[in-house]
Design a protein around this motif. Structure first.
Motif, mmCIF file in Angstrom:
data_model
loop_
_atom_site.group_PDB
_atom_site.id
_atom_site.type_symbol
_atom_site.label_atom_id
_atom_site.label_comp_id
_atom_site.label_asym_id
_atom_site.label_seq_id
_atom_site.Cartn_x
_atom_site.Cartn_y
_atom_site.Cartn_z
ATOM 1 N N SER A 231 0.840 -1.370 0.020
ATOM 2 C CA SER A 231 -0.053 -0.006 0.012
ATOM 3 C C SER A 231 0.900 1.414 0.061
ATOM 4 C CB SER A 231 -0.926 0.041 1.204
ATOM 5 O OG SER A 231 -0.016 0.049 2.235
ATOM 6 N N ASP A 232 2.113 1.207 0.110
ATOM 7 C CA ASP A 232 3.097 2.248 0.289
ATOM 8 C C ASP A 232 3.456 2.900 -0.954
ATOM 9 O OD1 ASP A 232 4.293 -0.237 0.615
ATOM 10 O OD2 ASP A 232 6.058 0.519 0.006
ATOM 11 N N ARG A 233 3.253 4.356 -0.734
ATOM 12 C CA ARG A 233 3.641 5.124 -1.955
ATOM 13 C C ARG A 233 4.693 6.272 -1.639
ATOM 14 N NH1 ARG A 233 1.790 9.436 -5.145
ATOM 15 N NH2 ARG A 233 1.967 9.292 -7.462
ATOM 16 N N ILE A 234 5.919 6.412 -1.815
ATOM 17 C CA ILE A 234 6.864 7.280 -1.094
ATOM 18 C C ILE A 234 7.265 8.194 -2.181
ATOM 19 C CG2 ILE A 234 8.702 7.915 0.323
ATOM 20 C CD1 ILE A 234 6.254 6.056 1.531
ATOM 21 N N CYS A 235 7.407 9.472 -1.979
ATOM 22 C CA CYS A 235 7.684 10.467 -3.015
ATOM 23 C C CYS A 235 8.712 11.602 -2.064
ATOM 24 C CB CYS A 235 6.908 11.204 -3.609
ATOM 25 S SG CYS A 235 5.363 10.319 -4.330
ATOM 26 N N ARG A 236 9.766 11.977 -2.755
ATOM 27 C CA ARG A 236 10.549 13.043 -2.007
ATOM 28 C C ARG A 236 9.997 14.535 -2.426
ATOM 29 N NH1 ARG A 236 16.230 14.581 -1.714
ATOM 30 N NH2 ARG A 236 16.161 16.493 -0.742
ATOM 31 N N SER A 237 9.946 15.255 -1.327
ATOM 32 C CA SER A 237 9.213 16.399 -1.575
ATOM 33 C C SER A 237 10.352 17.446 -1.908
ATOM 34 C CB SER A 237 8.666 17.137 -0.149
ATOM 35 O OG SER A 237 7.481 15.908 0.226
ATOM 36 N N PHE A 238 10.185 18.549 -2.717
ATOM 37 C CA PHE A 238 10.899 19.601 -3.125
ATOM 38 C C PHE A 238 10.878 20.664 -2.398
ATOM 39 C CE2 PHE A 238 10.594 17.312 -6.927
ATOM 40 C CZ PHE A 238 12.001 18.053 -7.867
ATOM 41 N N GLU A 239 11.903 21.276 -1.840
ATOM 42 C CA GLU A 239 12.103 22.125 -0.700
ATOM 43 C C GLU A 239 11.654 23.577 -1.437
ATOM 44 O OE1 GLU A 239 15.348 24.202 2.444
ATOM 45 O OE2 GLU A 239 15.789 22.532 0.797
ATOM 46 N N GLN A 240 10.899 24.480 -0.808
ATOM 47 C CA GLN A 240 10.559 25.875 -1.351
ATOM 48 C C GLN A 240 11.607 26.761 -0.626
ATOM 49 O OE1 GLN A 240 6.750 27.099 -1.411
ATOM 50 N NE2 GLN A 240 7.024 29.032 -1.790
ATOM 51 N N LEU A 241 12.255 27.456 -1.646
ATOM 52 C CA LEU A 241 13.112 28.405 -1.296
ATOM 53 C C LEU A 241 12.659 29.963 -1.375
ATOM 54 C CD1 LEU A 241 16.854 27.242 -2.637
ATOM 55 C CD2 LEU A 241 15.623 26.813 -0.365
#
Length: 292
Positions: A231-241
């Protein structure tokens, strides 16, 4: 004298008949004109409706052409959402309807002359009061060791992870900086004799610098019986600068240049970046935002 009177009466009768005829003719003419005039509003309405239909058809075709031209950027879905304003005492339940665009995809663009990778979202106007979320494509799950040993996370690529479904521990390649992720999954919870699955959608968590493992739920709650397998779905978040901040070596960064137009600058280091080695897919960003 008699003859003159007869002639005079005869002349008056002729004049009276002519006037009546004119009045009758004028009445018939006016009735006819009114009947014709009453037809004009319907004709004008039909013409206006026809013009509106033609204009709507042209606009719809233009929008279809635009969507076809951005086929690779189309979002996963556009969903209606509501926000209730309670500032008006007379209408506490007045709701304004918005639409949430989720999963609009773009490969990180080539840097322009100003050395910025520029992208503008496909729909608008953007509701600047709502956050814009940017994240990577789903990461690749690596099989968790079955020999009882812990994973060798040092050997993982940036877009890989493994998970121990029984404990809920996630293993990632350690990095020298903090990074954020978003996860969608379900887990089993037991209350008394009842065991049920609990869904978690878009949960965000941060992995500190140098860390290679973290619990998906932060800690093990009472009654936790493990993550639902698959059931897992992992995404890397983009950092807002902030706009004035310089880019770092981390390609998972963006700046929001115009919140209403949805103009985004990506870290130019993301152009051509391979998050899983030379064989991996093009480095892409997925964007969630709200439109008015």
């Amino acid at each position: 004298m008699v003859i003159r009177m007869i002639f005079h009466r005869h002349t008056n009768n002729r004049k009276g008949q002519t006037l009546i005829e004119v009045l009758v003719a004028l009445l018939v003419f006016i009735v006819g004109i009114l009947a014709v005039v009453r037809m004009f509003p319907g004709g004008f309405t039909a013409l206006q409706q026809g013009e509106n239909v033609a204009t709507a058809g042209r606009l719809a075709q233009a929008e279809l052409d635009r969507l076809q031209s951005m086929a690779q950027n189309l979002p996963a879905g556009i969903f209606p959402v509501s926000d209730t304003f309670e500032d008006d005492p007379a209408n506490p339940d007045v709701a304004a309807n918005f639409r949430r665009v989720e999963g609009e995809c773009t490969v990180i663009p080539a840097p322009a002359d100003n050395n910025e990778s520029i992208y503008m979202v496909g729909f608008g106007p953007v509701d600047s009061s709502m956050p814009i979320k940017v994240y990577s494509a789903p990461m690749i799950r690596v099989a968790y060791p079955t020999d009882g040993n812990t994973p060798n996370a040092e050997s993982y690529k940036n877009n890989e992870y493994s998970i121990d479904y029984a404990s809920g521990i996630l293993w990632l390649l350690p990095q020298p900086y903090d990074r954020s992720y978003r996860a969608t999954y379900s887990y089993w919870m037991q209350k008394d004799s009842d065991v049920k699955a609990v869904a978690v959608v878009g949960s965000e968590f941060t992995v500190p610098a140098g860390t290679e493992s973290i619990h998906l739920l932060g800690s093990t709650p009472s009654g936790f019986k493990g993550i639902v397998v698959g059931s897992d779905r992992i995404c890397r978040s983009f950092e807002q600068l902030g706009q004035a901040y310089p880019w770092s070596s981390d390609p998972y960064q963006f700046k929001l240049i115009d919140a209403n137009m949805g103009i985004i600058h990506f870290n130019p280091k993301g152009y051509g970046y391979k998050d899983g080695g030379s064989w991996s897919r093009p480095f892409s960003a997925y964007i969630d935002y709200t439109i008015l």
